[in-house]
Design an enzyme around this catalytic site. Sequence first.
Site, PDB file in Angstrom:
ATOM      1  N   LYS A  37     101.261  14.823  26.696  1.00 44.52           N
ATOM      2  CA  LYS A  37     102.662  15.170  26.405  1.00 44.52           C
ATOM      3  C   LYS A  37     103.062  14.532  25.078  1.00 44.52           C
ATOM      4  O   LYS A  37     102.717  13.372  24.813  1.00 44.52           O
ATOM      5  CB  LYS A  37     103.551  14.664  27.553  1.00 44.52           C
ATOM      6  CG  LYS A  37     105.015  15.059  27.444  1.00 44.52           C
ATOM      7  CD  LYS A  37     105.799  14.552  28.658  1.00 44.52           C
ATOM      8  CE  LYS A  37     107.245  15.017  28.649  1.00 44.52           C
ATOM      9  NZ  LYS A  37     107.995  14.537  29.849  1.00 44.52           N
ATOM     10  N   SER A  66     110.526  18.263  32.253  1.00 43.28           N
ATOM     11  CA  SER A  66     110.313  18.371  30.819  1.00 43.28           C
ATOM     12  C   SER A  66     108.835  18.466  30.430  1.00 43.28           C
ATOM     13  O   SER A  66     108.535  18.911  29.328  1.00 43.28           O
ATOM     14  CB  SER A  66     110.954  17.178  30.118  1.00 43.28           C
ATOM     15  OG  SER A  66     110.304  15.979  30.507  1.00 43.28           O
ATOM     16  N   SER A  85     110.380  15.219  36.002  1.00 39.60           N
ATOM     17  CA  SER A  85     109.696  15.948  34.931  1.00 39.60           C
ATOM     18  C   SER A  85     108.188  16.099  35.059  1.00 39.60           C
ATOM     19  O   SER A  85     107.576  16.808  34.263  1.00 39.60           O
ATOM     20  CB  SER A  85     109.994  15.286  33.590  1.00 39.60           C
ATOM     21  OG  SER A  85     111.217  15.735  33.110  1.00 39.60           O
TER      22      SER A  85
HETATM   23  N1  GLN Z   1     115.435  17.256  34.446  1.00 41.59           N
HETATM   24  C1  GLN Z   1     115.863  15.892  34.400  1.00 41.59           C
HETATM   25  C2  GLN Z   1     116.655  15.654  33.140  1.00 41.59           C
HETATM   26  O1  GLN Z   1     116.898  16.564  32.457  1.00 41.59           O
HETATM   27  C3  GLN Z   1     114.692  14.975  34.479  1.00 41.59           C
HETATM   28  C4  GLN Z   1     113.934  14.910  33.226  1.00 41.59           C
HETATM   29  C5  GLN Z   1     112.786  13.959  33.286  1.00 41.59           C
HETATM   30  O2  GLN Z   1     112.319  13.604  34.361  1.00 41.59           O
HETATM   31  N2  GLN Z   1     112.357  13.517  32.113  1.00 41.59           N
HETATM   32  O3  GLN Z   1     117.012  14.564  32.831  1.00 41.59           O
END
Ligand code: GLN
Length: 485
Positions: A75, A150, A174
């Site tokens: 990532k 994400s 995410s």
């Molecule tokens: N979808 C969640 C957010 O937008 C979690 C994102 C994540 O785990 N990095 O914050």
Amino acid sequence: MLTGHEIRDRIARRETSALEITKRSIDAVAASEPELRAYLTLTPEYALARAAEIDARLARGEDCGPLAGVPVAIKDLFCTQGVRTTSGSKILANFVPPYSATVVAKLESAGAVMIGKTNMDEFAMGSSCENSGFHPTRNPWDLSRVPGGSSGGSASTVGARGVPIAVGTDTGGSIREPASFCNIVGVKPTYGRVSRYGMIAFASSLDQAGPMTADVRDAAIVLEAIAGLDPMDSTSADVPVPHYEDALRDDLRGVKVGIVREFESSISGDAAMSSLYKEAYAALVRLGAELVEVSLPHAKYGLATYYLIAPAECSSNLARYDGARYGVRVSDGGDVYQMFERTRAAGFGPEVKRRIILGTYALCSGYYDAYYVRAQKVRTLMKQDFDTAFSACDVIACPAVSCPPFELGAKSDPVAMYLMDYFTIPMSLAGIAAMSVPAGYVDGLPVGLQIAAPAFEEGRMLGVAHAYEQSTRFAWARAPKVGAA
Ligand code: GLN
């Protein structure tokens, strides 16, 4: 593409080479990339050189580690020395780190071969990969749909079997949500299990790195490789790292699985999703598990709590991007404050700006106690909910998501997007271990089962997931539209 452990075994038997495997992975990614766009940077020259070096070392009889010659995708928020690292943001479009994250360094010393950096929602804020500052990524099961986020690029490329293994990060879901959307295994370890050194920070009290893999055995191998105390991260825990493969089991006799009453009632309105999960729990029972009902009475406050704590920490972490120290600078004359403003206006996307504003507001003196401190107190209550639940069960099984992957553009309202993490945020706030494992299909699209375990009980969690995976085999049951099963 073979799994990581199959590659390990074939290389050990000299049936293939790191170079051959790496070439195959580079070709598979090149074939799917025009449709998926899972990567922000590809590193084929680096990968080929490294694979050749591993083959040479193996030929000399050296031990090159448990992932020798296995292609991996990273990532794009893990710093990679000499390789551009953007965190999905235009503000870091030109940032080349002078050092590598501990996770990256550990994967390398385990013999893994990085083939590229994957797309993501900007600074890991989002659940669909549509918030990337560069381009969206598509789901290999249906190109009109999102891969989740994400860590969407990592999920998409593993789902299409361009690589067997990727790493992602999970702050509120995410890793688990995109794993569910792309029919792969995704593990969010206990907070402190894996070093955060060299990870571009979003919300420091929640961020955690973990494996995203084709199967549970690979997740066990990768977690063992990346976990452990790191003097460079004071929040990494001094807890011994077990050989997680030893914990993988084939039945669940004697295991008590908690089913969360509140989660079951919230999914019951969706007949297809709730029958998929009922079938998943039935599969656990067939393996010998005993189901017990548990309650997480504060889980309903999860989203509200998370959307105070995460933006508050993000507003503090992202203050460093001002055009003076890192990345892109936009200055057409004017003073330094105008330069800050212009850089941030051009460099940050709308969701990141929303979170910075929200978090700065929540941290204002006068509001701090009402919002941030209160949210931290609710977080403690949530942790206590899990402590009580785990006094009655060994692991919790529950939905990973409330729906299969949705179409690009379907969730334009930010709150609709935030709701995607309804089932994953409580475990993040409590800091415990949780993962998603393929659990079948709704309308031909993949859906994952979430399994959660007490802090540092990843072995127990992986053991249950392995028994379930081996008896159901949903990771292999069907082939995606793009890539192979
Ligand atoms: N979808 C969640 C957010 O937008 C979690 C994102 C994540 O785990 N990095 O914050």
